[in-house]
Design a protein around this motif. Structure first.
Motif, PDB file in Angstrom:
ATOM      1  N   THR A 178       8.211   2.891   1.446  1.00 42.28           N
ATOM      2  CA  THR A 178       6.853   3.427   1.541  1.00 42.28           C
ATOM      3  C   THR A 178       6.509   3.771   2.985  1.00 42.28           C
ATOM      4  O   THR A 178       5.859   4.792   3.259  1.00 42.28           O
ATOM      5  CB  THR A 178       5.834   2.420   0.979  1.00 42.28           C
ATOM      6  N   GLN A 221      -1.456   0.872  -4.258  1.00 48.14           N
ATOM      7  CA  GLN A 221      -1.783   2.116  -3.567  1.00 48.14           C
ATOM      8  C   GLN A 221      -3.031   1.926  -2.736  1.00 48.14           C
ATOM      9  O   GLN A 221      -4.050   1.423  -3.220  1.00 48.14           O
ATOM     10  CB  GLN A 221      -2.010   3.252  -4.568  1.00 48.14           C
ATOM     11  N   SER A 239       1.038   1.463   5.188  1.00 46.07           N
ATOM     12  CA  SER A 239       2.112   1.847   4.277  1.00 46.07           C
ATOM     13  C   SER A 239       3.025   0.662   3.974  1.00 46.07           C
ATOM     14  O   SER A 239       3.479   0.492   2.836  1.00 46.07           O
ATOM     15  CB  SER A 239       2.918   3.007   4.866  1.00 46.07           C
ATOM     16  N   ARG A 273       8.071   7.069   3.865  1.00 43.07           N
ATOM     17  CA  ARG A 273       7.459   8.209   3.182  1.00 43.07           C
ATOM     18  C   ARG A 273       6.019   8.469   3.579  1.00 43.07           C
ATOM     19  O   ARG A 273       5.601   9.620   3.747  1.00 43.07           O
ATOM     20  CB  ARG A 273       7.536   7.980   1.665  1.00 43.07           C
ATOM     21  N   ASP A 274       5.221   7.383   3.749  1.00 45.91           N
ATOM     22  CA  ASP A 274       3.762   7.533   3.855  1.00 45.91           C
ATOM     23  C   ASP A 274       3.184   7.134   5.208  1.00 45.91           C
ATOM     24  O   ASP A 274       1.963   7.051   5.346  1.00 45.91           O
ATOM     25  CB  ASP A 274       3.076   6.695   2.766  1.00 45.91           C
ATOM     26  N   ASP A 333      -5.203  11.164   2.469  1.00 48.85           N
ATOM     27  CA  ASP A 333      -4.102  11.045   1.518  1.00 48.85           C
ATOM     28  C   ASP A 333      -3.943   9.602   1.066  1.00 48.85           C
ATOM     29  O   ASP A 333      -4.347   8.662   1.776  1.00 48.85           O
ATOM     30  CB  ASP A 333      -2.791  11.525   2.156  1.00 48.85           C
ATOM     31  N   THR A 334      -3.354   9.422  -0.086  1.00 50.89           N
ATOM     32  CA  THR A 334      -3.080   8.068  -0.560  1.00 50.89           C
ATOM     33  C   THR A 334      -1.830   7.521   0.116  1.00 50.89           C
ATOM     34  O   THR A 334      -0.988   8.271   0.617  1.00 50.89           O
ATOM     35  CB  THR A 334      -2.897   8.043  -2.085  1.00 50.89           C
ATOM     36  N   ILE A 335      -1.729   6.201   0.109  1.00 45.72           N
ATOM     37  CA  ILE A 335      -0.599   5.502   0.727  1.00 45.72           C
ATOM     38  C   ILE A 335      -0.030   4.533  -0.293  1.00 45.72           C
ATOM     39  O   ILE A 335      -0.748   3.669  -0.806  1.00 45.72           O
ATOM     40  CB  ILE A 335      -1.053   4.738   1.982  1.00 45.72           C
ATOM     41  N   ASN A 394       0.355   9.313   6.410  1.00 43.77           N
ATOM     42  CA  ASN A 394      -0.678   9.699   5.443  1.00 43.77           C
ATOM     43  C   ASN A 394      -2.046   9.147   5.829  1.00 43.77           C
ATOM     44  O   ASN A 394      -2.687   8.394   5.076  1.00 43.77           O
ATOM     45  CB  ASN A 394      -0.307   9.221   4.033  1.00 43.77           C
TER      46      ASN A 394
END
Length: 321
Positions: free
Chosen positions: A236, A263, A254, A239-240, A278-280, A243
């Motif tokens: 995570t 989330q 994240s 990727r995030d 944005d969501t994390i 965000n």
């Protein structure tokens, strides 16, 4: 070696005592100073975009200078009187800079209110530790916000000041706290602070650039020791980690989202204005009140591992380099 001893002693004192309400806190004094400068400079420089920008820039220069020179001067004077006095004062300064126990205690107030199904009290307690509007948040949104602020402030309130302490004790840590306090007060992207708070926000991004990433890495290790999902925390994070509107906030958020299999993130209201985010993490399950407690455990484990790691590096440099 005295600096290392003061840092460790200050950290332990913070774990034991936290921030008693009766004890004046230097961060509150910095906050009051920032408020005074903001009001003064808005009058002096007016309300044009250029005027607000230069007023904010001057405020940053003054706050950063005072935040560093005042504790430095006190410790320098104390050292000339007695090394023991200087050690005592620096230990006390380091203790007041750390926010480990107070962050845990304030987040647990939200947890206990949620467990009692007292949404009004939970929203009120949450408003003390987050910048977003809390009046209409659901129980899950309250839990998310509490977990997010614990994760973010693991870097801002503990690891980042600790990082700067190891470069010279309390003075550089106070310099960092001056920067971070300015950002928390004026670093908003709204009409009021877009220009006045721009320098403070950018400087905070720079000051947290390395500490936030160090914190995220150590938090993943802490998740492993706590039998949380360290693998998902790492994935995570990869990727995030960007965000977020902030350059650094999603680094630790994240990791927390992945470690807890929840989330975080998403848009919120700030001062009545909707701000998209944005969501994390992945929405694998609803956020529960108990996640606040788990986030606090992750906070403590991360802080202890970081102190041990930084202390080891410091000793190696002192003794062998």
């Amino acid at each position: 070696m005295m600096t290392l001893a003061a840092i460790v002693a200050g950290f332990i004192l913070d774990l034991i005592l936290g921030d008693p309400k009766w004890l004046p806190h230097p961060i509150c004094l910095i906050g009051n100073f920032i408020s005074f400068l903001e009001k003064s400079f808005r009058k002096v420089f007016g309300f044009s975009n250029n005027g607000l920008f230069f007023g904010g820039l001057l405020m940053v220069i003054i706050v950063v200078t005072v935040s560093f020179l005042l504790p430095y001067g006190i410790l320098h004077a104390a050292q000339r009187i007695s090394p023991a006095l200087a050690f005592f004062l620096e230990t006390f300064m380091c203790y007041q800079i750390f926010a480990t126990k107070s962050l845990r205690d304030e987040s647990l107030k939200v947890y206990y209110a949620l467990k009692k199904d007292d949404l009004s009290d939970a929203r009120k307690k949450l408003s003390w530790i987050v910048g977003r509007d809390t009046e209409n948040l659901t129980p899950e949104e309250i839990g998310k916000a509490a977990v997010e602020t614990v994760a973010e402030n693991t870097a801002d309130g503990i690891i980042a000041p600790m990082f700067y302490m190891f470069f010279g004790g309390a003075p550089p840590a106070f310099l960092y706290k001056g920067i971070n306090t300015m950002d928390s007060m004026v670093g908003y992207r709204n009409e009021k602070y877009l220009y006045f708070g721009r320098c403070a926000a950018k400087l905070d991004d720079i000051a947290n650039l390395l500490p936030s990433r160090i914190t995220a890495g150590i938090m993943i290790i802490a998740a492993y020791f706590l039998n949380l999902d360290a693998v998902r925390a790492w994935k995570t994070f990869c990727r995030d980690r960007y965000n977020h509107l902030s350059l650094n906030s999603a680094m630790t958020e994240s990791v927390a989202a992945g470690a807890l299999n929840i989330q975080l993130g998403g848009g919120h209201y700030y001062f009545g204005q909707w701000v998209h985010k944005d969501t994390i993490g992945d929405n694998l399950r609803p956020v529960r009140a108990e996640d606040i407690v788990v986030a606090d455990n992750l906070l403590y484990m991360t802080a202890v591992i970081t102190l041990l790691l930084f202390s080891l590096i410091y000793l190696i440099i002192i003794l062998f380099i």
